[in-house]
Design a protein around this motif. Structure first.
Motif, PDB file in Angstrom:
ATOM      1  N   PHE A 189       5.506   8.171  -0.205  1.00 49.74           N
ATOM      2  CA  PHE A 189       5.974   8.919  -1.367  1.00 49.74           C
ATOM      3  C   PHE A 189       5.942  10.401  -1.016  1.00 49.74           C
ATOM      4  O   PHE A 189       5.138  10.838  -0.206  1.00 49.74           O
ATOM      5  N   GLU A 190       6.787  11.183  -1.658  1.00 52.84           N
ATOM      6  CA  GLU A 190       6.932  12.599  -1.327  1.00 52.84           C
ATOM      7  C   GLU A 190       5.837  13.499  -1.877  1.00 52.84           C
ATOM      8  O   GLU A 190       5.666  14.608  -1.399  1.00 52.84           O
ATOM      9  N   SER A 191       5.110  13.075  -2.887  1.00 52.42           N
ATOM     10  CA  SER A 191       4.071  13.919  -3.485  1.00 52.42           C
ATOM     11  C   SER A 191       2.930  13.049  -3.985  1.00 52.42           C
ATOM     12  O   SER A 191       3.094  11.828  -4.150  1.00 52.42           O
ATOM     13  N   SER A 192       1.793  13.682  -4.249  1.00 56.79           N
ATOM     14  CA  SER A 192       0.668  12.915  -4.788  1.00 56.79           C
ATOM     15  C   SER A 192       1.006  12.364  -6.174  1.00 56.79           C
ATOM     16  O   SER A 192       0.606  11.244  -6.511  1.00 56.79           O
ATOM     17  N   ASP A 193       1.745  13.114  -6.969  1.00 54.20           N
ATOM     18  CA  ASP A 193       2.163  12.607  -8.282  1.00 54.20           C
ATOM     19  C   ASP A 193       3.019  11.353  -8.129  1.00 54.20           C
ATOM     20  O   ASP A 193       2.860  10.390  -8.882  1.00 54.20           O
ATOM     21  N   ALA A 194       3.921  11.367  -7.153  1.00 48.61           N
ATOM     22  CA  ALA A 194       4.788  10.209  -6.931  1.00 48.61           C
ATOM     23  C   ALA A 194       3.980   9.005  -6.440  1.00 48.61           C
ATOM     24  O   ALA A 194       4.265   7.861  -6.822  1.00 48.61           O
ATOM     25  N   VAL A 195       2.960   9.237  -5.615  1.00 53.32           N
ATOM     26  CA  VAL A 195       2.094   8.151  -5.140  1.00 53.32           C
ATOM     27  C   VAL A 195       1.424   7.470  -6.332  1.00 53.32           C
ATOM     28  O   VAL A 195       1.456   6.241  -6.477  1.00 53.32           O
ATOM     29  N   LEU A 196       0.813   8.278  -7.183  1.00 51.39           N
ATOM     30  CA  LEU A 196       0.083   7.723  -8.330  1.00 51.39           C
ATOM     31  C   LEU A 196       1.026   7.094  -9.350  1.00 51.39           C
ATOM     32  O   LEU A 196       0.695   6.086  -9.968  1.00 51.39           O
ATOM     33  N   ASN A 197       2.213   7.652  -9.505  1.00 57.29           N
ATOM     34  CA  ASN A 197       3.201   7.044 -10.380  1.00 57.29           C
ATOM     35  C   ASN A 197       3.653   5.699  -9.813  1.00 57.29           C
ATOM     36  O   ASN A 197       3.872   4.746 -10.555  1.00 57.29           O
ATOM     37  N   GLY A 198       3.776   5.624  -8.488  1.00 53.55           N
ATOM     38  CA  GLY A 198       4.130   4.358  -7.846  1.00 53.55           C
ATOM     39  C   GLY A 198       3.090   3.282  -8.104  1.00 53.55           C
ATOM     40  O   GLY A 198       3.422   2.110  -8.305  1.00 53.55           O
ATOM     41  N   LEU A 199       1.824   3.678  -8.103  1.00 54.98           N
ATOM     42  CA  LEU A 199       0.751   2.738  -8.422  1.00 54.98           C
ATOM     43  C   LEU A 199       0.824   2.324  -9.890  1.00 54.98           C
ATOM     44  O   LEU A 199       0.788   1.134 -10.219  1.00 54.98           O
ATOM     45  N   LEU A 241       0.854  -1.181   0.000  1.00 53.72           N
ATOM     46  CA  LEU A 241       0.000   0.000   0.000  1.00 53.72           C
ATOM     47  C   LEU A 241       0.894   1.236   0.000  1.00 53.72           C
ATOM     48  O   LEU A 241       1.912   1.273   0.691  1.00 53.72           O
ATOM     49  N   GLY A 242       0.525   2.258  -0.762  1.00 52.24           N
ATOM     50  CA  GLY A 242       1.281   3.502  -0.822  1.00 52.24           C
ATOM     51  C   GLY A 242       0.444   4.673  -0.344  1.00 52.24           C
ATOM     52  O   GLY A 242      -0.785   4.642  -0.401  1.00 52.24           O
ATOM     53  N   ALA A 243       1.114   5.705   0.142  1.00 51.26           N
ATOM     54  CA  ALA A 243       0.456   6.938   0.584  1.00 51.26           C
ATOM     55  C   ALA A 243       1.476   8.068   0.533  1.00 51.26           C
ATOM     56  O   ALA A 243       2.689   7.824   0.553  1.00 51.26           O
ATOM     57  N   GLN A 244       0.985   9.285   0.470  1.00 54.12           N
ATOM     58  CA  GLN A 244       1.885  10.432   0.508  1.00 54.12           C
ATOM     59  C   GLN A 244       2.383  10.611   1.938  1.00 54.12           C
ATOM     60  O   GLN A 244       1.602  10.554   2.893  1.00 54.12           O
ATOM     61  N   ALA A 245       3.679  10.833   2.084  1.00 54.31           N
ATOM     62  CA  ALA A 245       4.301  10.988   3.402  1.00 54.31           C
ATOM     63  C   ALA A 245       3.710  12.174   4.162  1.00 54.31           C
ATOM     64  O   ALA A 245       3.399  13.209   3.571  1.00 54.31           O
ATOM     65  N   GLY A 262       3.692  -0.048 -10.644  1.00 52.15           N
ATOM     66  CA  GLY A 262       3.730  -1.310  -9.913  1.00 52.15           C
ATOM     67  C   GLY A 262       4.590  -1.324  -8.669  1.00 52.15           C
ATOM     68  O   GLY A 262       4.832  -2.379  -8.086  1.00 52.15           O
ATOM     69  N   GLN A 263       5.061  -0.154  -8.221  1.00 50.97           N
ATOM     70  CA  GLN A 263       5.826  -0.114  -6.972  1.00 50.97           C
ATOM     71  C   GLN A 263       4.939  -0.477  -5.785  1.00 50.97           C
ATOM     72  O   GLN A 263       5.424  -0.988  -4.781  1.00 50.97           O
ATOM     73  N   VAL A 264       3.636  -0.172  -5.906  1.00 49.91           N
ATOM     74  CA  VAL A 264       2.644  -0.530  -4.893  1.00 49.91           C
ATOM     75  C   VAL A 264       1.416  -1.076  -5.611  1.00 49.91           C
ATOM     76  O   VAL A 264       1.212  -0.832  -6.805  1.00 49.91           O
ATOM     77  N   ASP A 265       0.593  -1.809  -4.866  1.00 48.10           N
ATOM     78  CA  ASP A 265      -0.604  -2.420  -5.441  1.00 48.10           C
ATOM     79  C   ASP A 265      -1.845  -1.554  -5.252  1.00 48.10           C
ATOM     80  O   ASP A 265      -2.832  -1.725  -5.973  1.00 48.10           O
ATOM     81  N   ALA A 266      -1.812  -0.666  -4.281  1.00 50.45           N
ATOM     82  CA  ALA A 266      -2.945   0.214  -3.983  1.00 50.45           C
ATOM     83  C   ALA A 266      -2.414   1.440  -3.263  1.00 50.45           C
ATOM     84  O   ALA A 266      -1.313   1.409  -2.699  1.00 50.45           O
ATOM     85  N   VAL A 267      -3.184   2.517  -3.295  1.00 47.69           N
ATOM     86  CA  VAL A 267      -2.785   3.738  -2.594  1.00 47.69           C
ATOM     87  C   VAL A 267      -3.975   4.335  -1.862  1.00 47.69           C
ATOM     88  O   VAL A 267      -5.121   4.125  -2.223  1.00 47.69           O
ATOM     89  N   VAL A 268      -3.668   5.089  -0.816  1.00 43.86           N
ATOM     90  CA  VAL A 268      -4.658   5.904  -0.125  1.00 43.86           C
ATOM     91  C   VAL A 268      -4.252   7.344  -0.392  1.00 43.86           C
ATOM     92  O   VAL A 268      -3.134   7.754  -0.056  1.00 43.86           O
TER      93      VAL A 268
END
Length: 175
Positions: A81-91, A59-63, A94-100
């Motif tokens: 992740f440091e930014s919302s863009d980085a969170v969504l890019n991580g999703l 799971l990923g989220a913005q720090a 495939g760096q993460v399977d889901a994000v909040v």
């Protein structure tokens, strides 16, 4: 009511990226909340947070955000992740399977057809977070004008129209 993230320059209002649960109001004079949104659990199709937990997925989220705090409170150890863009890019990568992440951010991201074809909003989470405007302390005239504009927009239906245009479908009661 939608606006790009404000930088807080001068005496004008900052809008868009002003979010919090009430404790942030000490930083400036806060008009009435413009809207209440929870975080969106954005993820690969057909996954919910319970599925992420039981499936041992990342799971990923913005720090340092409500999303990260919420995730930790639910027993997750989210990838920060440091930014919302980085969170969504991580999703997306495939760096993460889901994000909040914040619902309006998710809705904007899903307006891109490639993202909408690959991902979907899994859950809308009520974190108690509210978006609003921040004005310089003591600028009561501006704060009152913003409060009045929000009140009028709610009363005549403009608020709902703008919400649907810039954020997405209305989801249940707002405060």
């Amino acid at each position: 009511m939608a606006a790009p993230p404000g930088r807080g320059h001068g005496a004008g209002p900052a809008a868009g990226h002003v979010a919090g649960t009430g404790r942030d109001r000490r930083r400036g004079d806060a008009p009435a909340p413009a809207g209440r949104w929870g975080g969106g659990g954005e993820q690969e199709r057909n996954h919910r947070l319970a599925d992420v937990k039981s499936g041992n997925k990342k799971l990923g989220a913005q720090a340092e955000t409500t999303g990260e705090s919420y995730s930790k409170g639910q027993g997750f150890d989210p990838v920060a992740f440091e930014s919302s863009d980085a969170v969504l890019n991580g999703l997306r990568t495939g760096q993460v399977d889901a994000v909040v992440i914040d619902y309006p951010v998710v809705q904007g991201w899903l307006k891109d057809k490639a993202n909408a074809d690959a991902f979907a909003l899994g859950e809308n989470i009520d974190t108690g977070e509210q978006y609003g405007f921040s004005v310089k302390k003591g600028n009561d005239k501006l704060r009152a004008a913003i409060d009045k504009a929000i009140e009028d927009a709610r009363a005549d239906g403009t608020y709902d129209k703008l919400y649907e245009k810039w954020i997405g479908p209305l989801r249940g009661a707002r405060s």
